[in-house]
Enzyme design. Structure first.
Site, PDB file in Angstrom:
ATOM      1  N   ILE A 126      47.819   3.894  63.661  1.00 31.91           N
ATOM      2  CA  ILE A 126      46.461   4.153  63.200  1.00 31.91           C
ATOM      3  C   ILE A 126      46.213   3.491  61.850  1.00 31.91           C
ATOM      4  O   ILE A 126      45.072   3.342  61.425  1.00 31.91           O
ATOM      5  CB  ILE A 126      46.149   5.665  63.096  1.00 31.91           C
ATOM      6  N   ASP A 127      47.287   3.061  61.174  1.00 30.02           N
ATOM      7  CA  ASP A 127      47.147   2.433  59.855  1.00 30.02           C
ATOM      8  C   ASP A 127      46.698   0.977  59.926  1.00 30.02           C
ATOM      9  O   ASP A 127      46.276   0.409  58.916  1.00 30.02           O
ATOM     10  CB  ASP A 127      48.463   2.502  59.086  1.00 30.02           C
ATOM     11  N   ARG A 175      27.623  19.459  46.362  1.00 27.89           N
ATOM     12  CA  ARG A 175      29.022  19.343  45.957  1.00 27.89           C
ATOM     13  C   ARG A 175      29.538  17.901  45.986  1.00 27.89           C
ATOM     14  O   ARG A 175      28.970  17.039  46.650  1.00 27.89           O
ATOM     15  CB  ARG A 175      29.914  20.177  46.877  1.00 27.89           C
TER      16      ARG A 175
END
Length: 356
Positions: A135-136, A171
């Site tokens: 996935i990297d 936020r």
């Protein structure tokens, strides 16, 4: 002539492994007389002789299935030639299993560590073909690895969902995306998810510059900030440290990259900052349509290579074409995000801060 094919999945699991296994085996069955030997739990199974003879029906219905039907495990490359307390010569054991099974070739599905061991076995005289999974997306020589696009979709969905709560409460939300050494997943999902700040390992950040973005947005009509941070992101001071020093510092302070950024921003800006760690969710579940197609294409090309007796290579995608690279040329060569990468330029031109 029958070909006996061993196949294993090694390292972390990811979406598309089963689709790739299916691609290899179904294409092999169509092209020649094939017998498939499934090796359990990666190189551990090859070392210990843990395997099963597979049947055609075992590869049916797995295209959309996440994880791997063969099981997987991490067997670090650095330990492959180290004889431990069990007194097992791992390389000799793997070669013995290969020969005992009378394999014509071994197909290995995995990332950087998997490919280094695949190259080692190739140099030891075994017929090996690699398939690039992670996935990297940090494997050299291929535009994309399978698993990356699915993880990007998941990380983007997380960022999308965080947007609504961030906007509702005004936020600053810091989302930690997987990627310890390479920032591809954070960069792509950050752009796709509309992050205001993207922090990746390749670009050490200055928290004061990140704080300026947060302050500016707090004073604007937006009032909230979305920060996508890779798990391996580091500030400029950490970047000066050696890897072991940096790891020791983080372990002692008990924080992740997202928690550190959130705390720093609370201290500097006084903003309400929360960190979110989706973690292994990014590696789970069914592969996306893109990864199903890519995994299938990779698997079919591997079967073609087996048919043509082309070994010592790993499959790759280059310029939208499925091809292959020599294992010796790509093993151990990480693909990091370059400073002049087009996606980096895209982010900067969109006004996204990389914290530098």
């Amino acid at each position: 002539m029958k070909k006996r094919i061993g196949i294993l999945t090694s390292g972390g699991d990811c979406p598309g492994l089963n689709a790739a296994i299916r691609g290899v085996t179904r294409a092999a069955y169509e092209m020649f007389d094939a017998e498939i030997i499934g090796i359990h739990d990666g190189y551990r199974g090859l070392i210990e002789g843990d395997y099963q003879v597979m049947t055609r029906d075992q590869f049916s219905g797995i295209l959309t299935l996440g994880g791997t039907i063969l099981g997987t495990a991490r067997t670090p490359f650095r330990n492959m030639r180290v004889i431990g307390d069990d007194n097992v010569d791992k390389v000799a054991a793997m070669k013995k299993t290969y020969k005992d099974l009378k394999l014509d070739c071994l197909v290995t599905l995995g990332g950087n560590g998997t490919h280094k061991t695949a190259n080692l076995l190739s140099e030891e005289g075994l017929n090996v073909i690699g398939l690039p999974k992670t996935i990297d997306n940090d494997l050299y020589g291929t535009d994309f690895t399978f698993g990356f696009h699915t993880a990007m979709d998941i990380a983007t969905d997380v960022i999308d969902r965080i947007h609504t709560t961030a906007a509702s409460h005004g936020r600053c939300m810091v989302i930690e995306v997987m990627g310890n050494k390479a920032g591809w997943l954070t960069l792509y999902s950050g752009v796709a998810g509309g992050a205001d700040v993207i922090l990746i390992p390749e670009v050490p950040y200055d928290i004061k510059k990140v704080a300026k973005v947060v302050e500016a947005r707090a004073k604007s009509n937006k009032g909230f900030t979305i920060i996508a941070v890779a798990e391996g992101a580091m500030d400029k001071e950490e970047a000066k440290m050696k890897k072991k020093e940096r790891e020791a510092k983080r372990a002692a302070e008990h924080y992740s990259s997202s928690a550190a950024v959130a705390q720093q921003l609370r201290d500097l800006v006084g903003v309400e900052a929360r960190n979110v760690v989706p973690g292994h969710i990014q590696r789970g579940g069914a592969p996306s349509a893109y990864d199903r197609v890519l995994s299938t294409q990779f698997g079919v090309h591997a079967a073609e290579l087996i048919r043509d007796d082309v070994y010592g290579v790993t499959v790759a995608l280059k310029n939208n074409t499925i091809t292959h690279n020599a294992l010796k040329d790509i093993a151990g060569v990480p693909k990091l995000v370059p400073a002049d990468d087009q996606m980096v330029a895209t982010a900067r031109m969109m006004g996204i801060s990389l914290g530098d």
